[in-house]
Design a protein around this motif. Structure first.
Motif, short mmCIF file in Angstrom:
data_model
loop_
_atom_site.label_atom_id
_atom_site.label_comp_id
_atom_site.label_asym_id
_atom_site.label_seq_id
_atom_site.Cartn_x
_atom_site.Cartn_y
_atom_site.Cartn_z
N LEU A 92 8.52 11.29 -19.23
CA LEU A 92 8.09 10.27 -18.51
C LEU A 92 6.61 10.17 -17.91
O LEU A 92 5.84 9.37 -18.23
CB LEU A 92 8.83 9.71 -17.12
N ARG A 93 6.29 11.34 -17.52
CA ARG A 93 4.94 11.46 -17.14
C ARG A 93 4.03 11.75 -18.45
O ARG A 93 2.87 11.16 -18.13
CB ARG A 93 4.75 12.89 -16.17
N GLN A 94 4.58 12.09 -19.34
CA GLN A 94 3.84 12.35 -20.62
C GLN A 94 3.59 10.62 -21.20
O GLN A 94 2.57 10.37 -21.46
CB GLN A 94 4.23 13.40 -21.53
N LYS A 95 4.55 10.20 -21.33
CA LYS A 95 4.55 8.87 -22.03
C LYS A 95 3.67 7.77 -21.35
O LYS A 95 3.18 6.95 -21.63
CB LYS A 95 5.98 8.19 -22.28
N SER A 96 3.86 7.89 -19.74
CA SER A 96 3.34 6.76 -18.93
C SER A 96 2.03 7.19 -18.52
O SER A 96 1.21 6.21 -17.71
CB SER A 96 4.32 6.63 -17.79
N GLY A 97 1.25 8.12 -18.78
CA GLY A 97 -0.17 8.40 -18.50
C GLY A 97 -0.14 9.04 -17.19
O GLY A 97 -1.14 8.82 -16.36
N ASP A 98 0.98 9.76 -16.81
CA ASP A 98 1.16 10.33 -15.45
C ASP A 98 1.45 9.39 -14.37
O ASP A 98 0.85 9.47 -13.13
CB ASP A 98 -0.10 11.26 -15.17
N LEU A 99 1.93 8.49 -14.45
CA LEU A 99 2.50 7.56 -13.42
C LEU A 99 3.23 8.29 -12.55
O LEU A 99 4.04 9.19 -13.04
CB LEU A 99 2.98 6.41 -13.99
N PRO A 100 3.33 7.98 -11.33
CA PRO A 100 4.19 8.58 -10.31
C PRO A 100 5.68 8.15 -10.85
O PRO A 100 6.12 7.05 -11.12
CB PRO A 100 3.98 8.02 -9.16
N VAL A 101 6.63 9.19 -10.89
CA VAL A 101 8.07 9.13 -11.25
C VAL A 101 9.06 8.91 -10.21
O VAL A 101 8.96 9.93 -9.33
CB VAL A 101 8.54 10.20 -12.17
N TRP A 102 9.53 7.65 -10.19
CA TRP A 102 10.67 7.33 -9.12
C TRP A 102 11.95 7.63 -9.67
O TRP A 102 12.29 7.00 -10.88
CB TRP A 102 10.52 6.04 -8.55
N TRP A 103 12.89 8.44 -9.22
CA TRP A 103 14.32 8.25 -9.28
C TRP A 103 15.13 7.36 -8.63
O TRP A 103 15.23 7.96 -7.41
CB TRP A 103 15.02 9.60 -9.43
N ALA A 104 15.44 6.33 -9.05
CA ALA A 104 15.90 5.26 -7.85
C ALA A 104 17.46 5.71 -7.47
O ALA A 104 17.97 5.28 -6.59
CB ALA A 104 16.01 3.99 -8.55
N GLU A 105 18.32 6.35 -8.43
CA GLU A 105 19.44 6.70 -8.22
C GLU A 105 19.63 8.06 -9.00
O GLU A 105 19.21 8.23 -10.09
CB GLU A 105 20.60 5.76 -8.65
N TRP A 106 20.25 8.88 -8.46
CA TRP A 106 20.77 10.23 -9.33
C TRP A 106 22.07 10.85 -8.73
O TRP A 106 22.69 10.82 -7.77
CB TRP A 106 19.71 11.37 -8.99
N TYR A 107 22.98 11.17 -9.65
CA TYR A 107 24.16 11.65 -9.61
C TYR A 107 24.69 12.79 -10.22
O TYR A 107 24.02 13.26 -11.59
CB TYR A 107 25.33 10.58 -10.15
N VAL A 108 25.35 13.72 -9.86
CA VAL A 108 25.58 15.09 -10.12
C VAL A 108 26.95 15.35 -10.39
O VAL A 108 27.28 16.36 -10.84
CB VAL A 108 24.90 16.24 -9.19
N GLU A 109 27.82 14.75 -9.46
CA GLU A 109 29.38 14.79 -9.72
C GLU A 109 30.24 13.99 -10.67
O GLU A 109 30.33 12.83 -10.32
CB GLU A 109 29.74 14.66 -8.33
N PRO A 110 30.81 14.73 -11.50
CA PRO A 110 31.84 13.80 -12.22
C PRO A 110 32.98 13.22 -11.32
O PRO A 110 33.43 13.66 -10.35
CB PRO A 110 32.60 14.94 -13.26
N GLU A 111 33.57 12.20 -12.10
CA GLU A 111 34.60 11.71 -11.40
C GLU A 111 35.87 12.57 -11.27
O GLU A 111 36.06 13.43 -12.10
CB GLU A 111 34.98 10.14 -12.20
N ASN A 112 36.64 12.33 -10.23
CA ASN A 112 37.91 13.09 -9.77
C ASN A 112 37.39 14.58 -9.77
O ASN A 112 38.30 15.28 -10.63
CB ASN A 112 38.60 12.65 -10.73
#
Length: 463
Positions: A317-337
């Motif tokens: 994202l940083r490379q493609k956007s010309g180093d715009l600040p990157v925001w992760w609006a949501e992030w998940y790490v745990e599989p269901e159940n």
């Protein structure tokens, strides 16, 4: 009644549309008809829903200015269906102190996720729920963020004055109402002048085009550009970001610009992001969301190594956007159940936050999975109905205090045992044991022992 929307439904159509051969003119007409029909499928079945709840008009709330901070906090939380406004007073006070002890970002959507329809009929506004959420955010020393999603029914083919909540997160505004949505965004900005950061829409909801088996980046970008322009007219200091694209991956191969031991990213998402980058009117940051898990095999090759996906996407994202600040609006790490213990869950979350910091993410918002009433609440910030602080709250406070966006990381601090992940700055180091067993390692010149999935903080340089 505003329904619980949990995280997000991720039902993506994957089948292509095959058009028969024939005369070019006939083919074109058929193609247009099929396209129009498929685009309207999600709009069919508006049942009118409930009568939108409109309270008496009142003046905008008088909100305290956000705290003046030396560095951008980087870390924050999104208020979801259930938050402090569904809790007893003593829990509200505890949550306020918990979130406000170290000022962090707090985000709220304008429709759904705990708030009602903001414009049930054209020109008829209802900000009571948003007022309540923004008032709490200000009282807990938040740096406020607003997500501009979703849209009133009358902008999506529904009935004015009514809200069909089953369509809230599946239908985008019709193109003829993009200007109306931009006007609503501007009205929200005037209602809350202390809010200076806006994300436009959420996960391309309603912008999937089954006729081409891809995202409708063109339609989304048209909406985004109108909203961007409207917000900047209200206040040029407002920061606006998009496209809030959900980035998914699979465990197999396939054509993609991004692959790794953690899987293969869906190229259609990357194509949509690149279209937005090339055709946006402007942007102050770039927004995505995603999970470490693949769609077919969960976390690969394991729960901790899968987190490398976050760093790989951030770098792209940083490379493609010309180093715009990157925001992760949501992030998940745990599989269901998953059956994870709270210790394991928090360790994986801490390791993900280390990935975000090391890869240069500007903002990472935690989707708070609070529930109503009492009982178990895995990954929540406080115990529902009681207010007891849960591990993720402390993790957010610690990272916000010691690892804001402007901090200089000390990459020379490592662990003698790779099972212990480390993040350090001049005054503090955080260590995470990624093993289900006790580990002894040398970190920053000291011998440390961490229990299974233990997270340990240690001062440096007199801190």
């Amino acid at each position: 009644m505003i329904p619980s929307e949990g995280k997000h439904a991720r039902r993506r159509p994957t089948w292509p549309i095959a058009l028969g051969a024939g005369l070019l003119a006939v083919l074109l007409v058929v193609g247009i008809m099929i396209y129009a029909g498929m685009r309207s499928n999600s709009r069919q079945g508006f049942k009118g829903g409930e009568v939108a709840d409109v309270g008496p008009s009142q003046a905008p709330p008088q909100l305290d200015q956000p705290p003046v901070l030396q560095d951008w906090p980087r870390w924050g939380v999104t208020h979801t269906q259930y938050s402090t406004d569904t809790e007893p007073r003593q829990v509200v006070d505890q949550a306020r102190g918990m979130l406000g002890r170290v000022p962090m970002l707090q985000n709220q959507h304008i429709m759904g996720w705990g708030v009602g329809n903001p414009e049930p009929s054209p020109g008829q506004f209802s900000f009571r729920d948003l007022d309540r959420r923004l008032t709490f955010m200000a009282s807990s020393r938040a740096v406020p963020v607003i997500t501009l999603c979703c849209a009133p029914d009358w902008m999506k083919g529904g009935q004015p004055g009514r809200t069909d909540w089953s369509k809230n997160h599946t239908v985008a505004p019709e193109p003829e109402h993009f200007d109306d949505y931009a006007k609503l965004a501007a009205r929200v900005a005037r209602q809350y002048p202390t809010v200076k950061h806006y994300m436009v829409w959420n996960e391309f909801k309603g912008f999937w085009d089954p006729s081409t088996n891809r995202w409708d980046a063109e339609g989304y970008t048209q909406l985004y550009n109108k909203v961007y322009t409207a917000l900047k007219k209200v206040d040029p200091q407002i920061k606006v970001g998009g496209p809030y694209m959900p980035i998914e991956s699979g465990s197999g191969g396939g054509l993609s610009d991004l692959k790794g031991p953690w899987g293969t990213v869906d190229q259609r998402a990357l194509d949509a992001i690149e279209y937005w980058i090339q055709h946006k009117k402007g942007a102050d940051f770039i927004v995505v969301d995603g999970a470490s898990m693949t769609n077919d095999k969960g976390n690969v090759p394991d729960d901790f190594a899968a987190l490398g996906k976050f760093s790989a996407i951030t770098t792209w994202l940083r490379q493609k956007s010309g180093d715009l600040p990157v925001w992760w609006a949501e992030w998940y790490v745990e599989p269901e159940n998953s059956g994870w213990s709270e210790e394991r869950r928090t360790a994986v979350q801490a390791a993900a936050m280390i990935e975000f910091a090391k890869s240069g993410v500007t903002t990472a918002l935690y989707w708070n999975p609070q529930v109503k009433g009492t009982g178990e609440c895995p990954g929540c910030l406080w115990a529902p109905g009681r207010g007891d602080e849960m591990p993720m709250a402390g993790l957010l406070s610690g990272f916000t205090r010691w690892f804001p966006a402007g901090v200089r990381l000390d990459g020379a601090v490592t662990s003698s045992d790779p099972k212990v992940k480390v993040l350090a700055q001049e005054q503090q180091v955080v260590m995470v044991n990624t093993s289900d067993r006790e580990v002894t390692a040398t970190v920053d010149g000291r011998t440390v022992t961490l229990g299974a999935y233990e997270i340990k903080w240690s001062g440096r340089g007199g801190a």
